[in-house]
Design an enzyme around this catalytic site. Structure first.
Site, PDB file in Angstrom:
ATOM      1  CG  ASP A 156      -2.201   0.647   1.091  1.00  0.00           C
ATOM      2  OD1 ASP A 156      -2.220   1.700   0.449  1.00  0.00           O
ATOM      3  OD2 ASP A 156      -3.204   0.118   1.600  1.00  0.00           O
ATOM      4  CG  ASP A 188      -4.133   6.052   0.946  1.00  0.00           C
ATOM      5  OD1 ASP A 188      -5.069   5.308   1.256  1.00  0.00           O
ATOM      6  OD2 ASP A 188      -3.935   7.168   1.474  1.00  0.00           O
ATOM      7  CD  GLU A 238      -8.711   5.200  -1.201  1.00  0.00           C
ATOM      8  OE1 GLU A 238      -9.618   5.018  -0.391  1.00  0.00           O
ATOM      9  OE2 GLU A 238      -7.630   5.737  -0.875  1.00  0.00           O
ATOM     10  CG  HIS A 290      -8.661  -0.535   4.948  1.00  0.00           C
ATOM     11  ND1 HIS A 290      -8.544  -0.607   3.579  1.00  0.00           N
ATOM     12  CD2 HIS A 290      -8.189   0.677   5.293  1.00  0.00           C
ATOM     13  CE1 HIS A 290      -8.014   0.511   3.119  1.00  0.00           C
ATOM     14  NE2 HIS A 290      -7.786   1.311   4.143  1.00  0.00           N
ATOM     15  CG  ASP A 291     -10.921   3.009   4.262  1.00  0.00           C
ATOM     16  OD1 ASP A 291     -10.347   2.973   5.362  1.00  0.00           O
ATOM     17  OD2 ASP A 291     -10.363   3.391   3.211  1.00  0.00           O
TER      18      ASP A 291
HETATM   19  C1  NOJ Z   1      -7.676   5.901   2.257  1.00  0.00           C
HETATM   20  C2  NOJ Z   1      -7.388   4.750   3.160  1.00  0.00           C
HETATM   21  O1  NOJ Z   1      -7.997   3.615   2.636  1.00  0.00           O
HETATM   22  C3  NOJ Z   1      -7.880   5.126   4.526  1.00  0.00           C
HETATM   23  O2  NOJ Z   1      -7.863   4.035   5.420  1.00  0.00           O
HETATM   24  C4  NOJ Z   1      -7.042   6.269   5.016  1.00  0.00           C
HETATM   25  O3  NOJ Z   1      -7.560   6.732   6.239  1.00  0.00           O
HETATM   26  C5  NOJ Z   1      -7.039   7.433   4.030  1.00  0.00           C
HETATM   27  N1  NOJ Z   1      -6.881   7.003   2.672  1.00  0.00           N
HETATM   28  C6  NOJ Z   1      -5.924   8.379   4.331  1.00  0.00           C
HETATM   29  O4  NOJ Z   1      -4.690   7.795   4.016  1.00  0.00           O
END
Ligand code: NOJ
Length: 539
Positions: free
Chosen positions: A98, A199, A241, A315-316
């Site tokens: 990541d 990310d 992402e 994970h989010d």
């Molecule tokens: C996206 C990530 O998936 C998330 O977990 C993170 O808090 C934010 N970007 C900031 O890096």
């Protein structure tokens, strides 16, 4: 047949902190992952995307990096990482890192230097604005609450941060920053990394003066440079992402000319169950016809011209079986339905740890949550006068810790995750929902995922077939075909808990081979039971 390995592949996401602890400190680690490689091999994962394991003060669970070229001691060290790459490689599994390139931790040496003075060589690695205390440069807000600007009195300047105050944004306008990043990536590539997840990559070309935080004018120039200087030198998978992505921009990001990335994570489907104009916490029911429309639009737009990533979870995000399925009486059926629905589509599927077990959301007391986003939200909204019960309902429904509870391995102490006290509580349903139980039951969700992964490697129609949505107006059924020459893959899914008629067009009254189902028996041809999903092969 598609030539890129990642077009046949299925990627498994590991949240290292919650996957498997090997040393009893309550935190998952690299040796823990190594000890579970056989499980991942059995599932059939081709690659493991690891959420960040680099050194970090853990303000945002590793998405605040203080050293890109070392492993945080809580996860192990660089030798452990080499061992993981090697042992996974022996099983035919690649490791995906990541990359958090939009920001660093405020404890990164670059930022520590940058804060020393305006003429420090690292000052310009970050985004600054002259100003006066108490008057923020503009109204931009940080994703985790509060203004996106933080005052540094010694400098008489604000720095820009799109996430927490401990995550200052890097200044990509500065070619030195881009060069440092490239060198770091090349270093990881030398180690044998199989790919990268980038990310919030759409945020890097920000222009806060013009209130641009994502999808800035220079974004694709920067990504092309990054790709040319690094990724294109290897046979990697890269996934960015990009919350701002739409089908048009995805054609740039994932163009088969390979100038940018392999694919992006887009979130159009994920944002459907929130109030228009509100935040993710402003809950709204899922508009099912919209879900069909959105997923179909992406399938059609990228066909032959780009590549999709396919996911319900990460994970989010809350657990899909709790979010849009039924995690009570139809937990197994609905978890299987989501698997079949997604894995029949074109793109690279991602499985988030525990998804293959049908792990569910949790409802904890506020003290038991750990996520900075949840804790800030709770404080902000209760202070702003929201009812506590409403705030908690939003957290139960959408909170990120739903996905971050420890992996449920068995019915033993702490679900087999740790010998110690886990950093976040285990979901109490682990006695019933766990990997050991799933492996012992040949009708389990696990084995359906295993089969779907196998199918993708067996039939080219998964990677290459053209998508067509069927029954677009049906209020309960999501049905589609994928066609490659004479082969047709037919997927029919009942999205709800009522039994429904399946009014398929006549052309499907033909001989069909049932490849996968969310039930253990065939059922009736013209009817779908609650959350019944079937995948057929014709021709
Ligand atoms: C996206 C990530 O998936 C998330 O977990 C993170 O808090 C934010 N970007 C900031 O890096």
């Amino acid at each position: 047949m598609n030539s890129k390995w990642w077009k046949q592949a299925v990627i498994y996401q590991i949240y290292p902190k919650s996957f498997q602890d090997s040393n009893g400190d309550g935190i998952g680690d690299l040796q823990g992952i190594i000890s579970r490689l056989d499980y991942l091999k059995k599932l059939g994962a081709d690659a493991l995307w690891l959420s960040p394991v680099c050194c970090s003060p853990q303000d945002d669970n590793g998405y605040d990096i203080s050293d890109y070229q070392d492993i945080d001691p809580m996860f192990g060290n660089l030798e452990d990482m080499d061992e993981l790459i090697e042992k996974a490689g022996k099983q035919g599994i690649r490791i995906i890192m990541d990359l958090v390139l939009n920001h660093t931790s405020d404890e990164h040496p670059w930022f520590k230097e940058a804060k020393k003075s305006k003429d420090n060589p690292y000052h310009d690695y970050y985004v600054w604005k002259d100003g006066v205390a108490g008057v923020v440069p503009n109204g931009l807000r940080a994703c985790f609450g509060g203004p996106a600007w933080e005052w540094v009195p010694e400098l008489g300047q604000y720095y820009f941060h799109q996430f927490s105050v401990k995550q200052p944004d890097l200044n990509w306008e500065n070619p030195k920053v881009r060069r440092e990043i490239q060198d770091m990536i090349l270093w990881w590539m030398e180690k044998g990394i199989g790919g990268f997840r980038l990310d919030v990559i759409d945020c890097v070309a920000k222009d806060p003066d013009r209130l641009i935080t994502a999808d800035g004018p220079k974004l694709h120039t920067y990504i092309q440079e990054l790709s040319r200087e690094t990724f294109q030198k290897g046979d990697l998978v890269t996934v960015g992402e990009a919350w701002s992505a739409n089908p048009e921009s995805a054609l740039l990001y994932s163009n088969p000319d390979g100038r940018e990335l392999s694919m992006v994570f887009q979130f159009e489907h994920i944002c459907l169950d929130q109030k228009k104009g509100g935040e993710k916490w402003d809950l709204a029911p899922l508009p099912f016809p919209e879900l069909k429309r959105v997923l179909s639009a992406w399938q059609e737009a990228l066909f032959c011209k780009g590549w999709n990533s396919l996911f319900w979870n990460n994970h989010d995000l809350p657990r899909i079986v709790s979010r849009w399925g039924n995690d009570k009486e139809y937990r197994v059926e609905s978890a299987k339905m989501f698997a079949i629905l997604l894995h029949g589509m074109q793109g690279t599927p991602y499985i988030y740890q525990g998804e293959e077990l049908g792990m569910t959301n949790v409802r904890y007391h506020i003290e038991d949550y750990r996520d900075i986003e949840i804790l800030n939200l709770y404080r902000e909204r209760t202070e702003a006068g929201y009812k506590k019960s409403d705030v908690m309902e939003s957290i139960y429904t959408k909170g990120r810790d739903n996905a971050r509870t420890p992996m449920q391995w068995n019915q033993g102490k702490e679900a087999g995750f740790t010998e110690g006290t886990p950093w976040i509580k285990v979901n109490p349903n682990y006695t019933k929902i766990n990997a050991e139980a799933a492996l012992a039951d040949d009708t389990s969700i696990f084995y359906l995922y295993q089969k779907l992964i196998e199918l993708r490697k067996t039939y080219d129609v998964f990677a290459d077939g053209k998508y067509r949505l069927l029954l677009p107006e049906d209020p309960d059924i999501f049905a589609y075909t994928r066609t490659l020459e004479k082969t047709v893959l037919l997927v029919v899914c009942n999205f709800y808990s009522n039994k429904v008629l399946l009014p398929l067009p006549k052309e499907f009254d033909c001989e069909k081979k049932l490849l996968a189902s969310s039930y253990t028996d065939e059922g009736l041809p013209n009817e779908l039971r609650p959350y019944e999903a079937r995948m057929y092969l014709i021709g």
